[in-house]
Design a protein around this motif. Structure first.
Motif, PDB file in Angstrom:
ATOM      1  N   MET A   1       0.846  -1.190   0.000  1.00 25.63           N
ATOM      2  CA  MET A   1       0.000   0.000   0.000  1.00 25.63           C
ATOM      3  C   MET A   1       0.886   1.247   0.000  1.00 25.63           C
ATOM      4  O   MET A   1       1.693   1.453   0.917  1.00 25.63           O
ATOM      5  CB  MET A   1      -0.899  -0.008   1.251  1.00 25.63           C
ATOM      6  CG  MET A   1      -1.857   1.170   1.322  1.00 25.63           C
ATOM      7  SD  MET A   1      -2.888   1.178   2.831  1.00 25.63           S
ATOM      8  CE  MET A   1      -3.904  -0.280   2.563  1.00 25.63           C
ATOM      9  N   ASN A   2       0.732   2.089  -1.048  1.00 24.52           N
ATOM     10  CA  ASN A   2       1.530   3.308  -1.083  1.00 24.52           C
ATOM     11  C   ASN A   2       0.911   4.382  -0.194  1.00 24.52           C
ATOM     12  O   ASN A   2      -0.168   4.193   0.383  1.00 24.52           O
ATOM     13  CB  ASN A   2       1.716   3.811  -2.521  1.00 24.52           C
ATOM     14  CG  ASN A   2       0.398   4.169  -3.191  1.00 24.52           C
ATOM     15  OD1 ASN A   2      -0.517   4.692  -2.569  1.00 24.52           O
ATOM     16  ND2 ASN A   2       0.308   3.889  -4.496  1.00 24.52           N
ATOM     17  N   ARG A   3       1.586   5.543  -0.114  1.00 25.35           N
ATOM     18  CA  ARG A   3       1.143   6.568   0.837  1.00 25.35           C
ATOM     19  C   ARG A   3      -0.248   7.107   0.498  1.00 25.35           C
ATOM     20  O   ARG A   3      -1.079   7.293   1.389  1.00 25.35           O
ATOM     21  CB  ARG A   3       2.161   7.713   0.861  1.00 25.35           C
ATOM     22  CG  ARG A   3       1.873   8.763   1.928  1.00 25.35           C
ATOM     23  CD  ARG A   3       3.087   9.669   2.114  1.00 25.35           C
ATOM     24  NE  ARG A   3       2.867  10.643   3.165  1.00 25.35           N
ATOM     25  CZ  ARG A   3       2.381  11.864   2.971  1.00 25.35           C
ATOM     26  NH1 ARG A   3       2.062  12.265   1.736  1.00 25.35           N
ATOM     27  NH2 ARG A   3       2.212  12.696   3.987  1.00 25.35           N
ATOM     28  N   ALA A   4      -0.490   7.355  -0.785  1.00 27.64           N
ATOM     29  CA  ALA A   4      -1.801   7.877  -1.183  1.00 27.64           C
ATOM     30  C   ALA A   4      -2.913   6.891  -0.835  1.00 27.64           C
ATOM     31  O   ALA A   4      -3.984   7.284  -0.340  1.00 27.64           O
ATOM     32  CB  ALA A   4      -1.808   8.189  -2.676  1.00 27.64           C
ATOM     33  N   GLU A   5      -2.678   5.613  -1.096  1.00 30.24           N
ATOM     34  CA  GLU A   5      -3.663   4.588  -0.765  1.00 30.24           C
ATOM     35  C   GLU A   5      -3.865   4.505   0.748  1.00 30.24           C
ATOM     36  O   GLU A   5      -4.992   4.309   1.222  1.00 30.24           O
ATOM     37  CB  GLU A   5      -3.214   3.231  -1.307  1.00 30.24           C
ATOM     38  CG  GLU A   5      -3.222   3.136  -2.829  1.00 30.24           C
ATOM     39  CD  GLU A   5      -2.571   1.881  -3.339  1.00 30.24           C
ATOM     40  OE1 GLU A   5      -2.874   1.476  -4.477  1.00 30.24           O
ATOM     41  OE2 GLU A   5      -1.734   1.289  -2.611  1.00 30.24           O
ATOM     42  N   ARG A   6      -2.778   4.674   1.495  1.00 29.54           N
ATOM     43  CA  ARG A   6      -2.867   4.601   2.960  1.00 29.54           C
ATOM     44  C   ARG A   6      -3.683   5.773   3.512  1.00 29.54           C
ATOM     45  O   ARG A   6      -4.524   5.604   4.400  1.00 29.54           O
ATOM     46  CB  ARG A   6      -1.469   4.569   3.566  1.00 29.54           C
ATOM     47  CG  ARG A   6      -1.423   4.105   5.014  1.00 29.54           C
ATOM     48  CD  ARG A   6      -0.001   3.964   5.498  1.00 29.54           C
ATOM     49  NE  ARG A   6       0.702   5.233   5.535  1.00 29.54           N
ATOM     50  CZ  ARG A   6       1.752   5.542   4.777  1.00 29.54           C
ATOM     51  NH1 ARG A   6       2.220   4.659   3.906  1.00 29.54           N
ATOM     52  NH2 ARG A   6       2.343   6.717   4.878  1.00 29.54           N
ATOM     53  N   LEU A   7      -3.441   6.970   2.977  1.00 28.89           N
ATOM     54  CA  LEU A   7      -4.199   8.134   3.430  1.00 28.89           C
ATOM     55  C   LEU A   7      -5.683   7.971   3.119  1.00 28.89           C
ATOM     56  O   LEU A   7      -6.548   8.322   3.930  1.00 28.89           O
ATOM     57  CB  LEU A   7      -3.656   9.407   2.775  1.00 28.89           C
ATOM     58  CG  LEU A   7      -2.249   9.838   3.190  1.00 28.89           C
ATOM     59  CD1 LEU A   7      -1.815  11.050   2.378  1.00 28.89           C
ATOM     60  CD2 LEU A   7      -2.181  10.152   4.685  1.00 28.89           C
ATOM     61  N   ALA A   8      -5.978   7.427   1.946  1.00 30.20           N
ATOM     62  CA  ALA A   8      -7.375   7.185   1.584  1.00 30.20           C
ATOM     63  C   ALA A   8      -8.005   6.166   2.530  1.00 30.20           C
ATOM     64  O   ALA A   8      -9.176   6.305   2.921  1.00 30.20           O
ATOM     65  CB  ALA A   8      -7.467   6.699   0.138  1.00 30.20           C
ATOM     66  N   ALA A   9      -7.227   5.148   2.917  1.00 37.68           N
ATOM     67  CA  ALA A   9      -7.731   4.133   3.840  1.00 37.68           C
ATOM     68  C   ALA A   9      -8.008   4.727   5.218  1.00 37.68           C
ATOM     69  O   ALA A   9      -8.992   4.375   5.874  1.00 37.68           O
ATOM     70  CB  ALA A   9      -6.730   2.980   3.952  1.00 37.68           C
ATOM     71  N   ILE A  26      -3.074   1.389  13.286  1.00 43.44           N
ATOM     72  CA  ILE A  26      -1.995   0.398  13.426  1.00 43.44           C
ATOM     73  C   ILE A  26      -2.526  -1.006  13.161  1.00 43.44           C
ATOM     74  O   ILE A  26      -1.952  -1.785  12.400  1.00 43.44           O
ATOM     75  CB  ILE A  26      -1.367   0.487  14.838  1.00 43.44           C
ATOM     76  CG1 ILE A  26      -0.656   1.827  15.027  1.00 43.44           C
ATOM     77  CG2 ILE A  26      -0.397  -0.670  15.076  1.00 43.44           C
ATOM     78  CD1 ILE A  26      -0.237   2.087  16.451  1.00 43.44           C
ATOM     79  N   THR A  27      -3.665  -1.324  13.797  1.00 42.08           N
ATOM     80  CA  THR A  27      -4.231  -2.671  13.692  1.00 42.08           C
ATOM     81  C   THR A  27      -4.772  -2.972  12.303  1.00 42.08           C
ATOM     82  O   THR A  27      -4.499  -4.036  11.729  1.00 42.08           O
ATOM     83  CB  THR A  27      -5.358  -2.847  14.727  1.00 42.08           C
ATOM     84  OG1 THR A  27      -4.835  -2.632  16.035  1.00 42.08           O
ATOM     85  CG2 THR A  27      -5.963  -4.243  14.642  1.00 42.08           C
ATOM     86  N   LYS A  28      -5.530  -2.039  11.739  1.00 46.20           N
ATOM     87  CA  LYS A  28      -6.235  -2.321  10.482  1.00 46.20           C
ATOM     88  C   LYS A  28      -5.374  -2.120   9.243  1.00 46.20           C
ATOM     89  O   LYS A  28      -5.623  -2.758   8.212  1.00 46.20           O
ATOM     90  CB  LYS A  28      -7.493  -1.467  10.409  1.00 46.20           C
ATOM     91  CG  LYS A  28      -8.501  -1.834  11.496  1.00 46.20           C
ATOM     92  CD  LYS A  28      -9.759  -0.979  11.438  1.00 46.20           C
ATOM     93  CE  LYS A  28     -10.739  -1.382  12.528  1.00 46.20           C
ATOM     94  NZ  LYS A  28     -11.966  -0.571  12.522  1.00 46.20           N
ATOM     95  N   LEU A  29      -4.370  -1.239   9.336  1.00 49.99           N
ATOM     96  CA  LEU A  29      -3.532  -0.986   8.163  1.00 49.99           C
ATOM     97  C   LEU A  29      -2.139  -1.592   8.285  1.00 49.99           C
ATOM     98  O   LEU A  29      -1.374  -1.566   7.319  1.00 49.99           O
ATOM     99  CB  LEU A  29      -3.417   0.523   7.912  1.00 49.99           C
ATOM    100  CG  LEU A  29      -4.729   1.287   7.704  1.00 49.99           C
ATOM    101  CD1 LEU A  29      -4.441   2.731   7.302  1.00 49.99           C
ATOM    102  CD2 LEU A  29      -5.605   0.611   6.658  1.00 49.99           C
ATOM    103  N   GLY A  30      -1.814  -2.102   9.470  1.00 47.52           N
ATOM    104  CA  GLY A  30      -0.518  -2.765   9.647  1.00 47.52           C
ATOM    105  C   GLY A  30       0.669  -1.835   9.533  1.00 47.52           C
ATOM    106  O   GLY A  30       1.685  -2.187   8.932  1.00 47.52           O
ATOM    107  N   VAL A  31       0.548  -0.637  10.104  1.00 48.09           N
ATOM    108  CA  VAL A  31       1.641   0.346  10.053  1.00 48.09           C
ATOM    109  C   VAL A  31       2.131   0.629  11.465  1.00 48.09           C
ATOM    110  O   VAL A  31       1.510   0.223  12.452  1.00 48.09           O
ATOM    111  CB  VAL A  31       1.182   1.667   9.386  1.00 48.09           C
ATOM    112  CG1 VAL A  31       0.750   1.414   7.957  1.00 48.09           C
ATOM    113  CG2 VAL A  31       0.048   2.308  10.174  1.00 48.09           C
ATOM    114  N   SER A  32       3.234   1.326  11.560  1.00 47.73           N
ATOM    115  CA  SER A  32       3.780   1.677  12.865  1.00 47.73           C
ATOM    116  C   SER A  32       3.015   2.850  13.457  1.00 47.73           C
ATOM    117  O   SER A  32       2.313   3.581  12.750  1.00 47.73           O
ATOM    118  CB  SER A  32       5.251   2.050  12.735  1.00 47.73           C
ATOM    119  OG  SER A  32       5.391   3.256  12.005  1.00 47.73           O
TER     120      SER A  32
END
Length: 261
Positions: A1-9, A26-32
């Motif tokens: 998932m790129n940054r734009a997709e992450r922000l949209a999520a 953190i839980t739903k997108l798997g990021v720090s």
């Protein structure tokens, strides 16, 4: 998932409940945690949300809406319709939005899109509207050019109607127009409760390369006071899964594409 997709999520998570916590991201997108906080800060800078301790809430709007907006029925269906409408919009388009609760939902989804909110020297989207509540909502989005028709305010709907509204619309061209209605019938066509709103909505549809009706399934089969004319001026109807197989077939026979959100 790129940054734009992450922000949209992140914005999708926010739209679901009106607020989001760092832990949810953190839980739903798997990021720090650091990435989650940076994303929230970025969206706050773009005025797409308001940061809180540990998360964010949806951006508030500093005006009061009529009762029809506060006590909105079929809100989940209208959000699905709005997302389907947004999928038809390309960055850089000129989009017409008439008034109404479904159009208001479309404005909200469009303004939350990361590609449209992205910093740019030019507007990423132009919206032409005769609804003053939609104009106020989008005015907070610096990357959306908002064009408001003139006209007389209809107190029930916050729509601008009359000769001034029609004069402005006659001078613009739209890539897409999303037109909400109070009733939609495969034989009678699209209808609304007020003849002044009908005149503006019909003109907006006529100025668009593609005009799309937006209506939740409770409006199907209903007939209101004022007609918007023949269905063939519209390329599609976006509705929800509540539409019946018989209704789908009837619209197909009438030559109208139906997009089920």
């Amino acid at each position: 998932m790129n940054r734009a997709e992450r922000l949209a999520a992140v914005l999708d998570l926010l739209n679901d409940s009106g607020q989001v916590e760092v832990d949810d991201i953190i839980t739903k997108l798997g990021v720090s945690a650091a990435t989650a906080r940076r994303d929230l800060d970025t969206l706050a800078e773009q005025q797409l949300l308001t940061r809180t301790r540990g998360g964010a809430i949806g951006q508030s709007v500093a005006y009061d809406l009529p009762a029809r907006y506060k006590q909105e029925r079929h809100a989940p269906e209208k959000l699905q319709i709005a997302r389907a409408a947004s999928a038809l919009v390309t960055r850089g388009d000129v989009v017409g939005l008439c008034g109404g609760t479904t159009s208001t939902a479309i404005a909200g989804v469009l303004s939350s899109r990361a590609d449209i909110a992205q910093a740019s020297p030019h507007a990423n989207l132009t919206v032409v509207t005769n609804a003053i509540n939609i104009a106020a909502q989008l005015a907070m989005r610096p990357q959306i050019k908002t064009v408001v028709t003139g006209g007389v305010v209809h107190a029930r709907s916050y729509e601008l109607v009359g000769a001034y509204a029609e004069s402005v619309l006659a001078q613009v061209r739209l890539d897409l127009a999303f037109v909400g209605v109070n009733g939609i019938d495969p034989f009678v066509g699209a209808t609304v409760n007020d003849e002044r709103e009908a005149a503006v909505n019909t003109l907006m549809a006529g100025q668009a390369a593609r005009a799309v009706l937006v209506a939740d399934s409770s409006k199907i089969g209903r007939v209101a006071f004022a007609t918007l004319g023949a269905l063939d001026q519209f390329s599609a109807l976006i509705t929800d899964a509540g539409i019946s197989a018989e209704q789908l077939a009837a619209f197909g026979e009438a030559g109208l594409e139906v997009i089920v959100a």
